[in-house]
Design an enzyme around this catalytic site. Structure first.
Site, PDB file in Angstrom:
ATOM      1  N   GLU A  36       2.509 -47.252  23.032  1.00  0.00           N
ATOM      2  CA  GLU A  36       1.994 -47.493  21.680  1.00  0.00           C
ATOM      3  C   GLU A  36       0.714 -46.688  21.468  1.00  0.00           C
ATOM      4  OE1 GLU A  36       1.618 -51.719  21.153  1.00  0.00           O
ATOM      5  OE2 GLU A  36       3.783 -52.003  21.042  1.00  0.00           O
ATOM      6  N   GLN A 114      17.623 -36.094   5.264  1.00  0.00           N
ATOM      7  CA  GLN A 114      18.458 -37.195   4.721  1.00  0.00           C
ATOM      8  C   GLN A 114      17.870 -37.525   3.351  1.00  0.00           C
ATOM      9  OE1 GLN A 114      21.153 -38.811   6.474  1.00  0.00           O
ATOM     10  NE2 GLN A 114      21.656 -40.016   4.678  1.00  0.00           N
ATOM     11  N   LYS A 207      27.519 -22.014   3.161  1.00  0.00           N
ATOM     12  CA  LYS A 207      27.628 -22.596   4.501  1.00  0.00           C
ATOM     13  C   LYS A 207      28.276 -23.977   4.441  1.00  0.00           C
ATOM     14  CE  LYS A 207      23.906 -24.725   6.508  1.00  0.00           C
ATOM     15  NZ  LYS A 207      22.555 -24.807   7.066  1.00  0.00           N
ATOM     16  N   ARG A 209      28.556 -27.226   7.012  1.00  0.00           N
ATOM     17  CA  ARG A 209      28.165 -27.756   8.320  1.00  0.00           C
ATOM     18  C   ARG A 209      29.227 -28.749   8.769  1.00  0.00           C
ATOM     19  NH1 ARG A 209      23.896 -28.099  11.567  1.00  0.00           N
ATOM     20  NH2 ARG A 209      22.400 -27.067  10.199  1.00  0.00           N
TER      21      ARG A 209
HETATM   22  C1  R5P Z   1      19.641 -27.053   6.067  1.00  0.00           C
HETATM   23  O1  R5P Z   1      20.154 -26.986   4.961  1.00  0.00           O
HETATM   24  C2  R5P Z   1      18.362 -26.353   6.417  1.00  0.00           C
HETATM   25  O2  R5P Z   1      17.847 -25.627   5.344  1.00  0.00           O
HETATM   26  C3  R5P Z   1      18.536 -25.429   7.618  1.00  0.00           C
HETATM   27  O3  R5P Z   1      19.446 -24.398   7.265  1.00  0.00           O
HETATM   28  C4  R5P Z   1      19.076 -26.164   8.795  1.00  0.00           C
HETATM   29  O4  R5P Z   1      18.415 -27.383   8.965  1.00  0.00           O
HETATM   30  C5  R5P Z   1      18.943 -25.338  10.044  1.00  0.00           C
HETATM   31  O5  R5P Z   1      19.473 -26.070  11.120  1.00  0.00           O
HETATM   32  P1  R5P Z   1      20.043 -25.339  12.367  1.00  0.00           P
HETATM   33  O6  R5P Z   1      19.026 -24.369  12.866  1.00  0.00           O
HETATM   34  O7  R5P Z   1      20.317 -26.462  13.347  1.00  0.00           O
HETATM   35  O8  R5P Z   1      21.333 -24.670  11.962  1.00  0.00           O
END
Ligand code: R5P
Length: 315
Positions: A36, A114, A207, A209
């Site tokens: 702590e 988040q 992108k 994910r």
């Molecule tokens: C997500 O939308 C953020 O802008 C970054 O692109 C992301 O957090 C990068 O994470 P990583 O390096 O793990 O791909």
């Protein structure tokens, strides 16, 4: 006015203090054996905390940073309210309340990603953390927040500031790129501003994910053959996003690929992984990291000044 920091943002607080021409005070931070945290304002700093507005520089990352930030705000609010009562009876036990004037400046806002409720029952973590911080301050300045919309209606004013002007200048001076790439739609605004400041071409990727370690980019023709390209994002964590974007650039003939971000989290060997795909990695010191080459102090100073003006504390 004074800038104050604890254990996670000393260098950034120093840069901010230099940019504003203010004093920088370090609070005493320790850990008890059970992990702590403990916070104390040194006696020699108490008067300074009461005399003028105070800017607390602290990250909400890692989790211990959240607790430390809350404890620092609590200690500072206590002395500003004049609540000096202590069991050892040291000094005056009560002083007049000096009123509002505590600003929290967050270089790296942990939990920012988040920012929406994707499934029922989820916490919107970014908002939850911001509201906790808002209980202990009169305003928050935050550097390159992932998605600013999430903090737009919290209970204290928020100043959104960005180190992209300094990042653009750094890239211009060191890499002089022909092309700036945003690795996803979320970074378009930031990256296109950088391209505009440098005066070079710009494009973005789409992108998807799949999970924390798996990224898929939609195929796209980029006019990068023979060019030097910098990929610009708000943060780099595992490096997966940058590595996949760099592969797309190399396969289309880019001769130099650099990665630049505000927040260098660089988790789990990310720098070694990145250096297999890119020629250079550039970040600010919003988090302590091995690629800290861009000062975040001036950007944080712009946010703090904006907030002081909004709160009428800039006299
Ligand atoms: C997500 O939308 C953020 O802008 C970054 O692109 C992301 O957090 C990068 O994470 P990583 O390096 O793990 O791909």
């Amino acid at each position: 006015m004074v800038v104050v920091s604890g254990s996670n943002s000393g260098p950034m607080a120093q840069q901010l203090a230099e940019a504003l021409g203010w004093e920088h005070h370090l609070l005493e931070t320790r850990r008890f054996p059970d992990t702590e945290g403990y916070i104390r304002i040194p006696s020699e700093s108490i008067e300074a905390m009461r005399k003028e507005p105070v800017v607390v520089v602290s990250n909400t990352f890692p989790d211990s940073g959240i607790v430390e930030t809350l404890l620092m705000l609590d200690a500072i609010q206590g002395v500003r309210k004049g609540d000096m009562q202590n069991l050892r009876n040291i000094g005056p036990q009560a002083l007049p309340d000096v009123g509002k004037g505590v600003i929290l400046a967050i270089p790296y806002f942990g939990y920012s990603r988040q920012d929406k409720r994707f499934k029922p029952g989820e916490s919107i973590s970014a908002k939850a953390i911001a509201e906790m911080m808002a209980c202990g301050c009169d305003g928050i300045a935050v550097l390159d927040l992932h998605a600013p919309a999430v903090l737009q209606d919290i209970s204290v004013p928020v100043a959104f500031t960005s180190a992209m002007p300094e990042l653009a200048q750094h890239l211009k001076d060191t890499v002089d790129p022909d092309f700036i790439l945003s690795p996803d739609k979320g970074a378009i605004e930031r990256a296109s501003n950088v391209a505009q400041q440098i005066g070079c071409e710009f494009s973005y990727l789409e992108k998807t994910r799949i999970d924390a370690h798996t990224i898929v980019h939609k195929a796209k023709d980029l006019d990068v053959a023979g060019k030097s390209v910098a990929i610009v994002d708000d943060m780099i964590a595992t490096g997966g996003t940058i590595c996949r974007a760099a592969e797309a650039l190399r396969s289309q003939g880019a001769v130099q690929v650099h990665a630049a971000c505000c927040h260098g989290l660089f988790t789990g060997g990310a720098i070694a992984r990145l250096l297999r795909y890119v020629d250079g990695v550039h970040a600010t010191g919003s988090l302590a990291n091995a690629r800290d080459v861009i000062s975040g102090g001036p950007a944080l100073a712009r946010g703090v000044r904006q907030l002081l003006a909004e709160l009428g504390l800039d006299s």
